[in-house]
Scaffold this active site. Structure first.
Site, PDB file in Angstrom:
ATOM      1  N   CYS A  94     -29.843  -3.226  75.265  1.00 29.40           N
ATOM      2  CA  CYS A  94     -30.918  -3.853  76.038  1.00 29.40           C
ATOM      3  C   CYS A  94     -30.675  -5.323  76.356  1.00 29.40           C
ATOM      4  O   CYS A  94     -30.598  -5.701  77.526  1.00 29.40           O
ATOM      5  CB  CYS A  94     -32.234  -3.741  75.277  1.00 29.40           C
ATOM      6  SG  CYS A  94     -32.737  -2.048  75.028  1.00 29.40           S
TER       7      CYS A  94
HETATM    8  N1  LIG Z   1     -31.380   2.353  73.339  1.00 30.07           N
HETATM    9  C1  LIG Z   1     -32.393   1.568  73.181  1.00 30.07           C
HETATM   10  O1  LIG Z   1     -32.606   1.049  72.087  1.00 30.07           O
HETATM   11  C2  LIG Z   1     -33.351   1.282  74.323  1.00 30.07           C
HETATM   12  C3  LIG Z   1     -34.472   0.493  74.041  1.00 30.07           C
HETATM   13  C4  LIG Z   1     -35.370   0.224  75.065  1.00 30.07           C
HETATM   14  C5  LIG Z   1     -35.141   0.722  76.331  1.00 30.07           C
HETATM   15  N2  LIG Z   1     -34.034   1.470  76.591  1.00 30.07           N
HETATM   16  C6  LIG Z   1     -33.889   1.978  77.946  1.00 30.07           C
HETATM   17  O2  LIG Z   1     -34.142   3.366  77.954  1.00 30.07           O
HETATM   18  C7  LIG Z   1     -33.320   4.006  78.923  1.00 30.07           C
HETATM   19  C8  LIG Z   1     -32.513   5.113  78.267  1.00 30.07           C
HETATM   20  O3  LIG Z   1     -31.639   4.513  77.330  1.00 30.07           O
HETATM   21  P1  LIG Z   1     -30.978   5.305  76.119  1.00 30.07           P
HETATM   22  O4  LIG Z   1     -30.482   4.241  75.188  1.00 30.07           O
HETATM   23  O5  LIG Z   1     -31.886   6.346  75.593  1.00 30.07           O
HETATM   24  O6  LIG Z   1     -29.730   6.014  76.849  1.00 30.07           O
HETATM   25  P2  LIG Z   1     -28.667   6.983  76.179  1.00 30.07           P
HETATM   26  O7  LIG Z   1     -27.376   6.685  76.839  1.00 30.07           O
HETATM   27  O8  LIG Z   1     -28.765   6.955  74.699  1.00 30.07           O
HETATM   28  O9  LIG Z   1     -29.151   8.449  76.612  1.00 30.07           O
HETATM   29  C9  LIG Z   1     -29.204   8.895  77.901  1.00 30.07           C
HETATM   30  C10 LIG Z   1     -29.067  10.415  77.927  1.00 30.07           C
HETATM   31  O10 LIG Z   1     -29.216  10.819  79.288  1.00 30.07           O
HETATM   32  C11 LIG Z   1     -28.296  11.875  79.556  1.00 30.07           C
HETATM   33  N3  LIG Z   1     -28.102  11.955  80.991  1.00 30.07           N
HETATM   34  C12 LIG Z   1     -27.311  11.189  81.789  1.00 30.07           C
HETATM   35  N4  LIG Z   1     -27.471  11.533  83.079  1.00 30.07           N
HETATM   36  C13 LIG Z   1     -28.389  12.550  83.100  1.00 30.07           C
HETATM   37  C14 LIG Z   1     -28.995  13.300  84.126  1.00 30.07           C
HETATM   38  N5  LIG Z   1     -28.695  13.099  85.397  1.00 30.07           N
HETATM   39  N6  LIG Z   1     -29.902  14.247  83.779  1.00 30.07           N
HETATM   40  C15 LIG Z   1     -30.219  14.452  82.479  1.00 30.07           C
HETATM   41  N7  LIG Z   1     -29.674  13.786  81.467  1.00 30.07           N
HETATM   42  C16 LIG Z   1     -28.785  12.820  81.772  1.00 30.07           C
HETATM   43  C17 LIG Z   1     -27.088  11.506  78.734  1.00 30.07           C
HETATM   44  O11 LIG Z   1     -26.272  12.640  78.492  1.00 30.07           O
HETATM   45  C18 LIG Z   1     -27.721  10.945  77.458  1.00 30.07           C
HETATM   46  O12 LIG Z   1     -27.925  11.943  76.498  1.00 30.07           O
HETATM   47  C19 LIG Z   1     -32.495   2.903  79.551  1.00 30.07           C
HETATM   48  O13 LIG Z   1     -33.153   2.435  80.684  1.00 30.07           O
HETATM   49  C20 LIG Z   1     -32.500   1.828  78.497  1.00 30.07           C
HETATM   50  O14 LIG Z   1     -32.308   0.544  79.064  1.00 30.07           O
HETATM   51  C21 LIG Z   1     -33.143   1.763  75.609  1.00 30.07           C
END
Ligand SMILES: NC(=O)c1ccc[n+]([C@@H]2O[C@H](COP(=O)([O-])OP(=O)(O)OC[C@H]3O[C@@H](n4cnc5c(N)ncnc54)[C@H](O)[C@@H]3O)[C@@H](O)[C@H]2O)c1
Length: 412
Positions: free
Chosen positions: A251
């Protein structure tokens, strides 16, 4: 099979979110393109540190399911989008994953659906990017389907936001209210989107402030950690941030630049964000310089050909998450300067990123010219480490406030 909630994207955000809803009694489906992740989820095998396999197994037994099949979205009442929002190589917002997934959702959109974007992004994304794709179906927001933005926060105090012109407030608040302790409504998705960015920018800017101070303190021969700890005794008007070797995680190093990009549309330069980015990006270089000085003055060695052990490579303590870890840059800089770099991290058995292919070596501090503490995992005996090491460079104040211990410990 019908579901109360379908979550698209079974990652760091999606899986804990699924847990929250499932534990609140909702029937939950996770949709992900990664078939191996889906299989693991259905076996009750967690790959996300925040959710144990034990917990997941129980949830799967109670009906939590995962699929790669977008068609299953037809059977869900609410669709939450928890997909990655990275930066491109030119450090511009890359919404391609959210856009293409929204296209897939649009093909399955039906009257009554509630769609909520959870991904961190710039103000305007829900209205300008997601809404037009969904409305191309001919269905109208507010009458046929509902749309909201809710930033990721899975702990109590989590905020839920809906739009002003899109009358989905009640639907979205109802959904989140059933699963979360606190639902905070705001007047528009733009407010909600910017709120999430403000939270992350706040951290980035304040970390940059103490990082800059750390670099000044090094020249002034003042212990920055002592200063920060002392300031933190003020019971009001001060919030403690610690200096460190650079930003890490998914983030803080990324999200602020979503706003920088959007601001340009309004002839505006987000100078605090840029400056914070610049200072924070300097830290690995500053760290390399500290290691070089420590070897030079502490052991009469140069970086070139010295054996350096990097202790802790995950981006923060007590986890194995390597995303954007500053350790990667530090290892690269030390290796480019000719050092023979090894690492030890109990949470990261092997490192295959940024062209690096390394395995964690056993912790034998005396076997290296210098031990560099990049991430201070709690299970390490730092006193014993200092005892046995030749030179220690500590970017986390893990070795405590014992001065330089006869020139052996060098701190940020
Ligand atoms: N990781 C954190 O701590 C955190 C905290 C706050 C906000 N966020 C935000 O949340 C959002 C998600 O982040 P995350 O860390 O969970 O991501 P991540 O990379 O951990 O997970 C994303 C998932 O989406 C899947 N994916 C990719 N393309 C896809 C599609 N077209 N259809 C279905 N599945 C698909 C991937 O295989 C993966 O499992 C981002 O915008 C991030 O900035 C993350």
């Amino acid at each position: 099979m019908s579901y109360d909630v379908a979550i698209v994207g079974a990652g760091y955000v999606g899986v804990p979110l699924a847990q929250v809803f499932a534990e609140a009694g909702s029937s939950v489906l996770l949709v992900d393109v990664d078939a191996s992740r889906v299989e693991r989820l259905n076996r009750g095998e967690s790959y996300i540190e925040d959710v144990s396999s034990e917990t997941l197994k129980q949830l799967v037994e109670n009906g939590l399911a995962a699929t790669t099949d977008y068609d299953a979205l037809r059977e869900a009442d609410a669709i939450l989008i928890a997909l990655p929002t990275p930066l491109s190589r030119q450090r511009e917002p890359d919404l391609s994953i959210v856009r293409s997934a929204t296209e897939e959702i649009a093909k399955r959109l039906r009257p009554g659906h509630l769609v909520v974007l959870e991904s961190t992004t710039y103000p305007g994304t829900t209205r300008e990017e997601v809404l037009p794709i969904l409305e191309r179906t001919g269905l109208k927001v507010g009458t046929d389907f509902h749309l909201a933005f809710s930033p990721e926060r899975v702990d109590p105090g989590r905020t839920d936001f809906t739009t002003k012109n899109v009358p989905c407030t009640e639907r979205a608040a109802e959904l989140y209210g059933a699963a979360l302790d606190t639902v905070h409504r705001v007047s528009s998705p733009e407010v909600a989107e910017l709120t999430k960015l403000l939270e992350n920018i706040f951290r980035s800017v304040n970390i940059a402030l103490v990082n800059e101070l750390a670099m000044l303190c090094e020249r002034m021969k003042i212990d920055v950690w002592e200063v920060v700890d002392a300031a933190a005794t003020k019971p009001f008007g001060f919030m403690s941030f610690k200096p460190g070797p650079g930003l890490g995680g998914h983030c803080i190093p990324i999200d602020p630049f979503y706003l920088t990009w959007k601001a340009r549309e309004f002839d505006f330069t987000t100078r605090f964000i840029e400056l914070a980015g610049e200072v924070n990006n300097t830290m690995p270089y500053h760290c390399r310089s500290l290691v070089s000085q420590a070897l030079n003055h502490g052991a009469g060695l140069s970086l070139k050909d010295s054996k350096v052990l990097v202790l802790g490579v995950a981006y923060k303590a007590d986890i194995g998450d390597m995303r954007e870890s500053p350790a990667l840059k530090i290892i690269e800089l030390l290796a480019n300067a000719g050092a023979d770099v090894a690492y030890h991290d109990p949470y990261v058995p092997e490192l295959r990123e940024h062209g690096l292919e390394l395995r964690s070596v056993p912790l034998d501090p005396g076997a290296h010219d210098c031990v560099v503490i990049v991430t201070a995992h709690s299970g390490i005996d730092y006193d014993a480490l200092v005892e046995r090491a030749k030179v220690v460079v500590d970017f986390r104040n893990a070795t405590g406030r014992n001065g330089t211990r006869n020139g052996k410990v060098w701190k940020l």
